[in-house]
Design an enzyme around this catalytic site. Sequence first.
Site, PDB file in Angstrom:
ATOM      1  CE  LYS A 121      35.334  37.191  36.985  1.00 25.44           C
ATOM      2  NZ  LYS A 121      35.906  37.151  35.708  1.00 25.44           N
ATOM      3  CE  LYS A 204      38.614  44.603  32.685  1.00 32.74           C
ATOM      4  NZ  LYS A 204      39.062  44.242  34.063  1.00 32.74           N
ATOM      5  CE  LYS A 207      43.930  34.316  27.565  1.00 36.97           C
ATOM      6  NZ  LYS A 207      44.226  32.929  28.307  1.00 36.97           N
TER       7      LYS A 207
HETATM    8  P1  TYM Z   1      44.131  40.990  36.995  1.00 40.44           P
HETATM    9  O1  TYM Z   1      44.761  39.624  37.075  1.00 40.44           O
HETATM   10  O2  TYM Z   1      42.639  40.941  36.495  1.00 40.44           O
HETATM   11  O3  TYM Z   1      44.811  42.368  36.411  1.00 40.44           O
HETATM   12  C1  TYM Z   1      46.096  42.236  37.003  1.00 40.44           C
HETATM   13  C2  TYM Z   1      46.552  43.754  37.028  1.00 40.44           C
HETATM   14  O4  TYM Z   1      46.091  44.183  35.635  1.00 40.44           O
HETATM   15  C3  TYM Z   1      45.373  45.418  35.833  1.00 40.44           C
HETATM   16  N1  TYM Z   1      44.788  45.564  34.533  1.00 40.44           N
HETATM   17  C4  TYM Z   1      44.164  46.871  33.923  1.00 40.44           C
HETATM   18  N2  TYM Z   1      44.676  47.793  34.099  1.00 40.44           N
HETATM   19  C5  TYM Z   1      44.448  48.721  33.211  1.00 40.44           C
HETATM   20  N3  TYM Z   1      43.724  48.589  32.055  1.00 40.44           N
HETATM   21  C6  TYM Z   1      43.343  47.529  31.729  1.00 40.44           C
HETATM   22  N4  TYM Z   1      42.566  47.243  30.712  1.00 40.44           N
HETATM   23  C7  TYM Z   1      43.624  46.240  32.704  1.00 40.44           C
HETATM   24  N5  TYM Z   1      43.366  45.011  32.683  1.00 40.44           N
HETATM   25  C8  TYM Z   1      43.800  44.634  33.989  1.00 40.44           C
HETATM   26  C9  TYM Z   1      44.484  45.240  37.080  1.00 40.44           C
HETATM   27  O5  TYM Z   1      43.779  46.358  37.547  1.00 40.44           O
HETATM   28  C10 TYM Z   1      45.218  44.453  37.987  1.00 40.44           C
HETATM   29  O6  TYM Z   1      46.134  45.517  38.741  1.00 40.44           O
HETATM   30  N6  TYM Z   1      42.207  40.719  41.667  1.00 40.44           N
HETATM   31  C11 TYM Z   1      43.420  41.097  40.791  1.00 40.44           C
HETATM   32  C12 TYM Z   1      44.373  40.163  41.250  1.00 40.44           C
HETATM   33  C13 TYM Z   1      44.860  40.295  42.761  1.00 40.44           C
HETATM   34  C14 TYM Z   1      45.439  41.401  43.418  1.00 40.44           C
HETATM   35  C15 TYM Z   1      45.428  41.035  44.727  1.00 40.44           C
HETATM   36  C16 TYM Z   1      45.897  42.567  42.941  1.00 40.44           C
HETATM   37  C17 TYM Z   1      44.622  39.297  43.763  1.00 40.44           C
HETATM   38  N7  TYM Z   1      44.969  39.896  44.972  1.00 40.44           N
HETATM   39  C18 TYM Z   1      46.008  41.902  45.624  1.00 40.44           C
HETATM   40  C19 TYM Z   1      46.201  43.492  43.890  1.00 40.44           C
HETATM   41  C20 TYM Z   1      46.299  43.156  45.343  1.00 40.44           C
HETATM   42  C21 TYM Z   1      42.926  40.696  39.331  1.00 40.44           C
HETATM   43  O7  TYM Z   1      42.246  39.899  39.079  1.00 40.44           O
HETATM   44  O8  TYM Z   1      43.762  41.434  38.549  1.00 40.44           O
END
Ligand code: TYM
Length: 343
Positions: A121, A204, A207
């Site tokens: 970030k 990966k 968006k």
């Molecule tokens: P976020 O919103 O970026 O992504 C949500 C979930 O999607 C998975 N993901 C992917 N998995 C595989 N390949 C990809 N290209 C890919 N892009 C996204 C992420 O690994 C995630 O599981 N910090 C988290 C949200 C969060 C959270 C939590 C998750 C907040 N509190 C507590 C679990 C438990 C996040 O930003 O995910």
Amino acid sequence: MVFYIFAGFIMERVVSGIRPTGNLHLGNYFGALQNFIKMQETHQCYFFIADYHLLTTHPNPADLHNNVKHVVVEYLAAGLDPYKSAIYLQSDLPETAEMYLLLNMNAYLGELERSASFKDKIRTQPNNVNAGLLTYPVLMAADILIHKAHKVPVGKDQEQHLEMAREYVRRFNNMYGQEFLVEPTAFNFGEKLIKVPGLDGTGKMSKSESGSNAIFLIDDDITIEKKIKSAKTDLGPQGMNTPFSPEIENIFLLFSLVSSPETLKFYQEKWNNGEEKWYGGMKKQLTEDMINFIKPIRERIKDLYSNDEYLGKVLKHGAELAQESGAKTVREMREIIGFKKFY
Ligand code: TYM
């Protein structure tokens, strides 16, 4: 430790969430949501929309609300069932914010600064390196620990955050000399956490500004076709039985998610035999399989989107279940820490 018992079995607890950055893509689906849907059959599940987490990007209020709605709708369209899982907004469980404060006291600057997502970030939004970004893993730990989750279905990119959550559990339990918080583990049914690659051949799926690096669950057939057509490939196999180039490895990974094993084998053999000029046919096949996968989800999204009354009921019910579990953990945590009432 309290376990829910279902049909004679002890049910482990599961927590996960997705940030409301807009529509969900295949990375979100295969990294996280697909596991949520399976786990709700056998576990006690809490799945939320991480709207507090989104504040690090300073969304405007209307966008925040719309994006939250997209995620709720897409959770349901993909197959989350409000009778099997608690589906709620993170901000509907404000006790999370108190738990975040309590956990922050045992989170150290050095380790927060070393987190890969924080470093990322700093690079990508240098003009908005706020304290929320630094302590992002602590808020995430609060989400998980507040329900004393055993398993957390997430993609590979969240692995380090889970390690940090486990560390906060050990510190808290050591400090107060009791096994109160539960150490969660990152989970995927395929055993290994996965990373769905982007279509531009780098990193990966996520968006992007142009939106062309990701396939979204809401994409129409023509958009899917266009995106797959422009997905990066290479010049073709350079001999027999050569290792995949990174671009072709990505295409095969997408195949493995939405196509049959026979299809995968068919193209794998072409690669292994060093054949020329089959990428056009391969992309057509991938397009067809992708459309078959996405179309039913997209249609359910359209139906659900106009049903605000139903969405409201789902979220109210989810918030009540989350409150029941989360408020209890924070109340007990306060007592352990020594906050005692004088009245
Ligand atoms: P976020 O919103 O970026 O992504 C949500 C979930 O999607 C998975 N993901 C992917 N998995 C595989 N390949 C990809 N290209 C890919 N892009 C996204 C992420 O690994 C995630 O599981 N910090 C988290 C949200 C969060 C959270 C939590 C998750 C907040 N509190 C507590 C679990 C438990 C996040 O930003 O995910």
